[in-house]
Design a protein around this motif. Structure first.
Motif, PDB file in Angstrom:
ATOM      1  N   GLU A  87      15.883 -25.829 -25.093  1.00 41.47           N
ATOM      2  CA  GLU A  87      14.672 -25.160 -25.580  1.00 41.47           C
ATOM      3  C   GLU A  87      13.649 -24.969 -24.467  1.00 41.47           C
ATOM      4  OE1 GLU A  87      11.890 -23.307 -27.963  1.00 41.47           O
ATOM      5  OE2 GLU A  87      13.996 -23.732 -28.367  1.00 41.47           O
ATOM      6  N   PHE A  88      13.364 -26.036 -23.730  1.00 44.16           N
ATOM      7  CA  PHE A  88      12.345 -25.955 -22.681  1.00 44.16           C
ATOM      8  C   PHE A  88      12.808 -25.051 -21.542  1.00 44.16           C
ATOM      9  CE2 PHE A  88      10.631 -27.610 -18.638  1.00 44.16           C
ATOM     10  CZ  PHE A  88       9.285 -27.324 -18.845  1.00 44.16           C
ATOM     11  N   LEU A  89      14.011 -25.287 -21.020  1.00 49.24           N
ATOM     12  CA  LEU A  89      14.485 -24.501 -19.886  1.00 49.24           C
ATOM     13  C   LEU A  89      14.656 -23.036 -20.258  1.00 49.24           C
ATOM     14  CD1 LEU A  89      17.083 -26.944 -18.279  1.00 49.24           C
ATOM     15  CD2 LEU A  89      14.803 -26.364 -17.456  1.00 49.24           C
ATOM     16  N   GLU A  90      15.066 -22.772 -21.485  1.00 52.45           N
ATOM     17  CA  GLU A  90      15.195 -21.384 -21.936  1.00 52.45           C
ATOM     18  C   GLU A  90      13.834 -20.707 -21.968  1.00 52.45           C
ATOM     19  OE1 GLU A  90      15.928 -20.244 -26.206  1.00 52.45           O
ATOM     20  OE2 GLU A  90      17.877 -19.695 -25.387  1.00 52.45           O
ATOM     21  N   LYS A  98       9.676 -21.499 -13.510  1.00 48.38           N
ATOM     22  CA  LYS A  98      10.638 -22.405 -12.894  1.00 48.38           C
ATOM     23  C   LYS A  98      10.224 -23.834 -13.186  1.00 48.38           C
ATOM     24  CE  LYS A  98       8.497 -22.368  -8.266  1.00 48.38           C
ATOM     25  NZ  LYS A  98       8.757 -22.115  -6.833  1.00 48.38           N
ATOM     26  N   SER A  99      11.226 -24.708 -13.198  1.00 47.47           N
ATOM     27  CA  SER A  99      10.981 -26.105 -13.540  1.00 47.47           C
ATOM     28  C   SER A  99      11.937 -26.979 -12.763  1.00 47.47           C
ATOM     29  CB  SER A  99      11.174 -26.316 -15.044  1.00 47.47           C
ATOM     30  OG  SER A  99      11.048 -27.684 -15.378  1.00 47.47           O
ATOM     31  N   LEU A 126       2.240 -18.635 -24.783  1.00 49.65           N
ATOM     32  CA  LEU A 126       3.481 -19.123 -24.188  1.00 49.65           C
ATOM     33  C   LEU A 126       3.259 -20.378 -23.341  1.00 49.65           C
ATOM     34  CD1 LEU A 126       6.336 -18.125 -24.471  1.00 49.65           C
ATOM     35  CD2 LEU A 126       6.060 -16.853 -22.343  1.00 49.65           C
ATOM     36  N   PHE A 127       2.200 -20.402 -22.517  1.00 50.57           N
ATOM     37  CA  PHE A 127       1.951 -21.570 -21.673  1.00 50.57           C
ATOM     38  C   PHE A 127       1.644 -22.794 -22.530  1.00 50.57           C
ATOM     39  CE2 PHE A 127      -1.012 -24.245 -19.132  1.00 50.57           C
ATOM     40  CZ  PHE A 127      -0.106 -24.632 -18.157  1.00 50.57           C
ATOM     41  N   ASN A 128       0.883 -22.621 -23.600  1.00 51.80           N
ATOM     42  CA  ASN A 128       0.584 -23.738 -24.496  1.00 51.80           C
ATOM     43  C   ASN A 128       1.864 -24.276 -25.140  1.00 51.80           C
ATOM     44  OD1 ASN A 128      -1.807 -22.200 -24.010  1.00 51.80           O
ATOM     45  ND2 ASN A 128      -2.818 -23.262 -25.677  1.00 51.80           N
ATOM     46  N   TYR A 129       2.743 -23.343 -25.554  1.00 53.05           N
ATOM     47  CA  TYR A 129       4.001 -23.766 -26.175  1.00 53.05           C
ATOM     48  C   TYR A 129       4.858 -24.532 -25.164  1.00 53.05           C
ATOM     49  CZ  TYR A 129       8.535 -23.591 -28.480  1.00 53.05           C
ATOM     50  OH  TYR A 129       9.738 -23.934 -29.040  1.00 53.05           O
ATOM     51  N   ALA A 130       4.960 -24.010 -23.949  1.00 56.33           N
ATOM     52  CA  ALA A 130       5.768 -24.679 -22.919  1.00 56.33           C
ATOM     53  C   ALA A 130       5.205 -26.056 -22.604  1.00 56.33           C
ATOM     54  CB  ALA A 130       5.817 -23.818 -21.660  1.00 56.33           C
ATOM     55  N   THR A 131       3.877 -26.178 -22.526  1.00 56.95           N
ATOM     56  CA  THR A 131       3.256 -27.479 -22.244  1.00 56.95           C
ATOM     57  C   THR A 131       3.498 -28.450 -23.387  1.00 56.95           C
ATOM     58  OG1 THR A 131       1.530 -26.327 -20.970  1.00 56.95           O
ATOM     59  CG2 THR A 131       1.109 -28.617 -21.564  1.00 56.95           C
ATOM     60  N   ASN A 132       3.446 -27.956 -24.613  1.00 58.26           N
ATOM     61  CA  ASN A 132       3.719 -28.802 -25.778  1.00 58.26           C
ATOM     62  C   ASN A 132       5.160 -29.311 -25.749  1.00 58.26           C
ATOM     63  OD1 ASN A 132       3.188 -30.065 -28.236  1.00 58.26           O
ATOM     64  ND2 ASN A 132       3.813 -28.284 -29.426  1.00 58.26           N
ATOM     65  N   CYS A 133       6.094 -28.408 -25.450  1.00 60.69           N
ATOM     66  CA  CYS A 133       7.511 -28.786 -25.348  1.00 60.69           C
ATOM     67  C   CYS A 133       7.709 -29.780 -24.204  1.00 60.69           C
ATOM     68  CB  CYS A 133       8.345 -27.527 -25.127  1.00 60.69           C
ATOM     69  SG  CYS A 133      10.120 -27.792 -25.163  1.00 60.69           S
ATOM     70  N   PHE A 134       7.070 -29.513 -23.076  1.00 56.21           N
ATOM     71  CA  PHE A 134       7.150 -30.386 -21.900  1.00 56.21           C
ATOM     72  C   PHE A 134       6.614 -31.777 -22.215  1.00 56.21           C
ATOM     73  CE2 PHE A 134       5.169 -31.628 -17.710  1.00 56.21           C
ATOM     74  CZ  PHE A 134       6.348 -31.800 -17.001  1.00 56.21           C
ATOM     75  N   SER A 861      20.725 -14.701 -15.218  1.00 56.26           N
ATOM     76  CA  SER A 861      20.190 -15.935 -14.633  1.00 56.26           C
ATOM     77  C   SER A 861      19.517 -16.811 -15.682  1.00 56.26           C
ATOM     78  CB  SER A 861      19.195 -15.602 -13.519  1.00 56.26           C
ATOM     79  OG  SER A 861      18.076 -14.895 -14.025  1.00 56.26           O
ATOM     80  N   SER A 862      18.962 -16.200 -16.735  1.00 58.68           N
ATOM     81  CA  SER A 862      18.289 -16.981 -17.777  1.00 58.68           C
ATOM     82  C   SER A 862      19.277 -17.785 -18.611  1.00 58.68           C
ATOM     83  CB  SER A 862      17.496 -16.049 -18.709  1.00 58.68           C
ATOM     84  OG  SER A 862      16.515 -15.342 -18.004  1.00 58.68           O
ATOM     85  N   ASN A 863      20.536 -17.394 -18.599  1.00 60.70           N
ATOM     86  CA  ASN A 863      21.510 -18.030 -19.478  1.00 60.70           C
ATOM     87  C   ASN A 863      22.629 -18.765 -18.756  1.00 60.70           C
ATOM     88  OD1 ASN A 863      20.812 -16.959 -22.405  1.00 60.70           O
ATOM     89  ND2 ASN A 863      20.567 -15.228 -21.014  1.00 60.70           N
TER      90      ASN A 863
END
Length: 1198
Positions: A87-90, A98-99, A126-134, A861-863
């Motif tokens: 989920e996070f990397l996707e 990048k992570s 999107l950034f808020n969602y990624a930070t929440n997942c992170f 590359s995303s997959n």
């Protein structure tokens, strides 16, 4: 402290740098005790987040080395809140971010960055969602059993990639020499044995171990958080509070306060005077030192056929309480690493001919345990005189502390000014994620002597009133560190000569079970290793003639950029990226471009690149290698003359043959204050050398340069497999690029006359000059700089004949052909295979090719990482992306694997491409738009590539200053312009060597239209597809790998149960058993029973034996015949990566387009109307297809 949104603000007046002056900072403590630094930078539309945990491999259980590293991997594979494993990397990959993460002995760091767009996910930005997942990583990871087994294999592949890395070998050597009672001595990366086979044999539940490790170490008081973005500080604080406030907190000990008399604590609120997170987390856990007295005075010899390098190790006493210790360490490194006239390097390299290079640095191994390392590449003479080399190092330090007090204070004051000036102009972060990662680490260090004010700088402040005290501390610390009783040595090379300062018989001699190298440890006879007081180093100039600022003036400059928690939300997005470079001047023999950068980060900085290129259309390996040798000889002189300029912030680099033709390109970056003076020195040096000094170059000078370049070519053959793969492919994709074999042959036959002829031709024959200037500069100053460069290029005075060179071009692969190039891994110690696969799409100048190529690279590359790495476990390194050649575009894959043959990996890549073709076919039109087009559009056609994409943009210099670094915002912008000028494309939109994609064009694309393209140019079933595959095979046979793995596992298993067997005896036992696992178990039991330890062996092996009467120690691997290059492959010597192939059978030259002069004239005409970059407006994609026919050579020449 003020309270705001369940967080407390810690008031800090941060000492900022000029480069960072467009950022505002706020330090807060969340309600759970998590210290958080907020960084607002409205001028950059990228959000990033970094978390550092005060726990690493030193916290591994003794029986499971690598557990912390495995835990780092597992946090990315699902949490209770976000159970989907990718989920996070996707989210990151599909939106252009990048992570990554890494584990050290003391810390584990996680970080990511993401472009800030209008995209949303689950009704969140999107950034808020990624930070929440992170943030869920640090609350409730799942540790799924299925993925534990797969990630152990990934960790094992990562470790295998480290085995041939010299820096990793040196670091592992430090562990061998270290105190066995200290956790630093343990193997920390982990591999299949330590994380898989041994725990399984001991019936250890790895999921339970991971859960326990997480519970014991991952708590809020052990963490630091940094969040950076274009948001206001208030918005960033809301994100931090909403996502990280519920990370679990344990009971926190009250912080220790400094004594009231401490002059360094004035910037601390009293509650935070003990801001020392890492030390608090490890308090009382390390009773031993990494290097105790009994572990000093030793030399470790690591046998290697690939290297001839030495590392001198001086442990820095942890008992030092000097508030200036970090400053003193920096001065040591600067002094010993100096390359100017009279320096240690000049003496060892030129006078003695002992070394080829030197690098000095400090390394923290554990809390309060650091070492100073001096790395040197040795010549053959140097290997025979290691004792003299050590004596010269010690003598050089005695020379420094022997200065009079006044001179020493003057020197130290100058070093303090240089340090402050470097910080003032610093441009040290390669990316936003790099910045948050470094800051999160710095926040955990002991700030007792640094203070929160200097947190961003990472060093304490020293002023004039401190100089007397500093000089006293400097002498004491130098004497404590630089003496023979405080020395260890690591030598990595083929043969260790008999040396007078070593005992003749090694103290320890064995094979390392983790890195598979043979090593010996010798005791040093201290009395035979003392400083040589009679050595004369020549006229070493302690004063830096480029420095013309006082300490008081420097402090005033820094005071002007202090920052606190005031919100700078009034700042706007960077306008620099929206401004195109201007064509300043052009003719048939030159072109000059300049761009005035308006961002604060460019203030008082300049970058210039100029190239002088022969217009002679005849190219050859000999002419190419002659330019490389000229640059090698020039670089040697420039390093001496420009080193002092480096110290105050200037960096330089040289690039021979950047366009394929004979040429020299030079890049200079630095503060604008003395820029003209430094550039003038460079131009004078270049002109004098090519016109006069070249005549005095001796055969000995040529031989040294030849040896150095030959060494560089050999290092390329043993470099990382990713680098090897790309180097192997470039010969088949670009014009006028010579294989390593051709370059090596040319190097051997090069004469002094050839060298002088090449220098004369560059000065006197018709040439073409390119100049690009960017930074804080006016048009008048651009003209002044170009006049300085004209002293060398003479573009202003040469006759205006038509000197236009051929435009740099790429090769067009023949359609319907998959060209496979199979070679052996030139590093015979590397167990990995590599598979590189390139699919050519079309010409780079076509907007259609650029759009479809970028979309396809994004989709694959995303997959590929999740599908090929995590699910199919092809290898730890699985990369894909766009490949941008000089004039063509394509899609590329690179996979490194220790468990799969290259051909098998290539088949899996083809299956992956077929699966995606089928997946797209099954999509409805709406699904295609939602799952393919919309995510790509929202990502902003991301330009972040894990796999090197544009090799002209990423070109490494052949010669450079010691402080050269290409990864920074400022240099990225300049290099992006330079690449577009060098390849004569002049499409300046896009960053990092990429070109902007017309998003409107992509959003109009229909599923059937994209499938037509995919089936014709990407699908493995197409008879129009053109590809090149480079398959690199390890030289180790399956049988050898099986034998090595079996021996390594047995050694580690026996060590884990406190049993030991002599290496010779074990080798004999394995040979008698013919490496059969069952037989080995029986023989080991007999061996230990005979030595009255049979019960101990049986007891430790019982859990596994209970499953079967005598279960094998290892999963059997059927021995196979030695791998050999298939009969249909191209034969080649193993020592070269590339063998010349009949290139006319592989590729053809693209048709010539407009001349460079015509392009420049067109650009000049359209510059004021912003028409040049227009890609056209097509009302219907289908109409465009029909009007152009995708198979036409103008767009898709395949």
């Amino acid at each position: 402290m003020s309270t705001y949104l369940s967080a407390r603000t810690i008031p800090v007046d941060f000492q900022n740098s000029l480069y960072n002056s467009d950022r505002s900072y706020r330090l807060i403590e969340l309600s759970n005790g998590l210290f958080t630094l907020l960084v607002s930078q409205p001028s950059k539309l990228v959000g990033s987040c970094g978390v550092c945990v005060a726990s690493g491999s030193h916290d591994d259980p003794c029986e499971i080395p690598g557990l912390a590293h495995l835990c780092e991997h597992m946090l990315f594979l699902g949490t209770s809140d976000f159970p989907k494993p990718n989920e996070f990397l996707e989210t990151i990959d599909t939106n252009g971010g990048k992570s990554n993460a890494f584990t050290t002995g003391e810390q584990t760091c996680y970080y990511f960055e993401l472009p800030i767009t209008e995209g949303e996910k689950n009704e969140m930005p999107l950034f808020n969602y990624a930070t929440n997942c992170f943030s869920s990583f640090f609350k409730n990871p799942i540790f799924n059993e299925c993925y534990i087994k797969k990630e152990i294999q990934a960790v094992d592949d990562e470790h295998k990639a480290n085995i041939s890395n010299l820096n990793k070998i040196f670091f592992h050597g430090l562990k061998i020499l270290a105190n066995e009672r200290h956790p630093f001595h343990k193997f920390g990366t982990g591999n299949l044995n330590t994380l898989g086979n041994i725990p399984r044999r001991k019936s250890i539940n790895m999921r339970k171990c991971l859960t326990n490790h997480f519970a014991e170490n991952y708590c809020s008081e052990n963490m630091t958080l940094v969040i950076k973005g274009p948001h206001s500080l208030g918005q960033l604080q809301k994100i931090a509070v909403s996502t990280f406030s519920d990370v679990e907190q344990r009971t926190r000990k009250p912080p220790k306060r400094l004594s009231n008399g401490s002059s360094k604590s004035s910037d601390f609120p009293c509650q935070y005077s003990g801001f020392n997170i890492l030390n608090n987390a490890k308090e009382g856990r390390f009773s031993e030192k990494v290097f105790s007295n009994e572990t000093k005075g030793r030399l470790l010899y690591i046998k290697s056929s690939q290297h001839s390098n030495i590392r001198l190790i001086f442990p820095i006493p942890s008992s030092s309480n000097s508030p200036y210790i970090s400053t003193i360490q920096n001065i040591w490194c600067s002094y010993l690493g100096d390359e100017s006239h009279g320096s240690l390097y000049e003496h060892l390299a030129d006078s003695d001919n002992f070394i080829r290079s030197i690098y000095v640095f400090t390394q923290e191994l554990c809390i309060n345990d650091s070492v100073l390392c001096i790395d040197m590449e040795l010549t053959v003479i140097g290997v025979r005189n290691i004792h003299l080399l050590v004596e010269r190092v010690l003598s050089k330090m005695e020379e420094l502390i022997a200065l009079s007090q006044a001179n020493l204070i003057s020197y130290l004051a100058e070093q303090i000014i240089i340090s402050k000036l470097s910080y003032f102009h610093q441009d040290k972060y390669s990316s936003c994620s790099d910045e948050v990662c470094q800051l999160s680490q710095q926040m955990q260090s002991d700030l007792k002597y640094i203070g929160l004010t200097h947190l961003l700088r990472g060093n304490g402040d020293v002023n004039e009133e401190d100089l007397q005290s500093l000089s006293s501390s400097f002498i004491i610390e130098t004497q404590n560190v630089f003496n023979t009783a405080n020395l260890n040595i690591i030598f990595v090379g083929r043969d260790l000569q008999k040396l007078p300062f070593l005992h003749s018989i090694p103290d320890i001699e064995r094979k390392d079970p983790f890195y598979n190298f043979e090593f010996s440890v010798y005791l040093i006879i201290l009395e035979k290793l003392q400083p040589s007081r009679h050595i004369q180093y020549g006229s070493y100039e302690f004063k830096n003639t480029f420095l013309d600022v006082t300490l008081e003036a420097m402090n005033h400059k820094l005071s002007l950029v202090r920052t606190n928690a005031v919100d700078n939300s009034f700042q706007t997005e960077s306008i620099s990226s929206h401004c195109s470079p201007k064509l300043f001047q052009f003719s048939t023999n030159h072109e000059i471009w300049f761009k005035k950068e308006l961002d604060l980060s460019y203030k008082e900085k300049l970058i210039t690149t100029f190239q002088v290129q022969s217009v002679n259309k005849e190219t050859s390996p000999l002419k190419s290698i002659a330019m490389e040798v000229l640059c090698e000889l020039l670089g040697k002189e420039l390093r001496k003359n420009l080193y002092r300029a480096e110290q105050i912030g200037y960096s330089w680099s040289m690039f021979p043959n950047a366009t394929g033709s004979s040429s020299i390109a030079f890049n200079l970056a630095g503060p604008s204050e003395c820029y003209g003076r430094v550039l003038n020195l460079v131009v004078q040096q270049l002109t004098r050398f090519l016109s006069e000094a070249i005549e005095s170059v001796s055969y000995k000078d040529l031989s040294k340069a030849r040896i150095k370049i030959r060494k560089d070519l050999e290092e390329l053959t043993v470099s990382s497999l990713v680098k090897q793969s790309i180097a192997a492919s470039i010969v088949f994709l670009e014009e006028d690029i010579w294989s390593l074999e051709e370059r090596t042959e040319a190097l051997e036959i090069l004469t002094l006359e050839d060298l002088r002829s090449s220098a004369k031709a560059l000065l006197n024959d018709p040439t073409y000059t390119r100049i690009v200037v960017s930074g804080d500069i006016s048009r008048a100053n651009v003209h002044s700089l170009c006049l300085t460069i004209d002293q060398f290029s003479r573009h202003e005075t040469k006759l205006a004949d038509n000197h236009n060179p051929d435009e740099p071009s790429s090769k067009i692969l023949l359609k319907g052909r998959n060209h496979i190039h199979e070679i052996s891994n030139c590093n015979n110690e590397d167990p990995l295979n590599a598979t590189y696969h390139y699919i050519q799409i079309g010409l780079r100048e076509s907007p259609l090719v650029r759009a479809l190529g970028k979309l396809t690279a994004y989709l694959l590359s995303s997959n590929c990482a999740f599908e090929l790495r995590t699910l199919k476990q092809l290898g730890y390194t699985v990369l894909a992306g766009l490949r941008i050649s000089r004039s063509t575009l394509g899609v590329q894959f690179c996979v490194l694997s220790g468990s799969h043959e290259p051909q098998d990996v290539l088949n899996e890549i083809s299956s992956f491409l077929r699966e995606w073709e089928q997946r797209i076919e099954e999509y409805s039109e709406d699904e295609f738009q939602k799952k393919v087009i919309e995510p790509f559009a929202l990502s902003g056609a991301s330009e972040v590539d894990d796999l090197p994409s544009n090799l002209v943009y990423l070109m490494e210099p052949s010669q450079s200053s010691s402080n050269y670094c290409s990864q920074s915002d400022i240099k990225d912008s300049h290099r992006n312009i330079w690449e577009k000028v060098l390849t004569s494309g002049y499409r300046f939109s896009g960053r990092s060597g990429n070109e902007a994609v017309d998003i409107g064009f992509v959003t109009s694309l229909k599923k059937d239209e994209y499938l037509r393209f995919y089936r014709k140019y990407i699908s493995p079933s197409s008879n129009k597809r053109a590809t090149i595959s480079v398959l690199i095979h390890t030289q180790l046979s399956s049988e050898e790998i099986h034998r090595n793995n079996l021996k390594v596992e047995i050694c580690y298993f026996l060590r884990s149960i406190d049993l030991n067997i002599e290496e010779e005896e074990l080798n004999g036992l394995l040979q008698r058993c013919k490496y059969d696992s069952d037989a080995v178990v029986h023989q080991l039991y007999k061996h230990f029973r005979k030595n009255h330890m049979g019960f101990q062996f049986l007891k430790s092996s019982f859990p596994m034996m209970a499953l079967s009467i005598i279960a094998p120690i290892l999963k059997k691997t059927k021995p196979e015949k030695r791998r050999s290059t298939p009969s249909n492959s191209i034969s080649m010597p193993q020592k070269h990566i590339l063998q010349s192939l009949s290139l006319t059978e592989v590729a053809s030259k693209p048709p010539q387009t407009k001349s460079i002069y015509d392009k420049l004239r067109e650009f000049k005409l359209n510059q004021d109307f912003n028409e040049y970059d227009s890609d056209g407006d097509f009302s219907s994609i289908l109409d465009f297809y029909e009007s152009t026919d995708m198979s036409t050579e103008n767009l898709f020449p395949l």
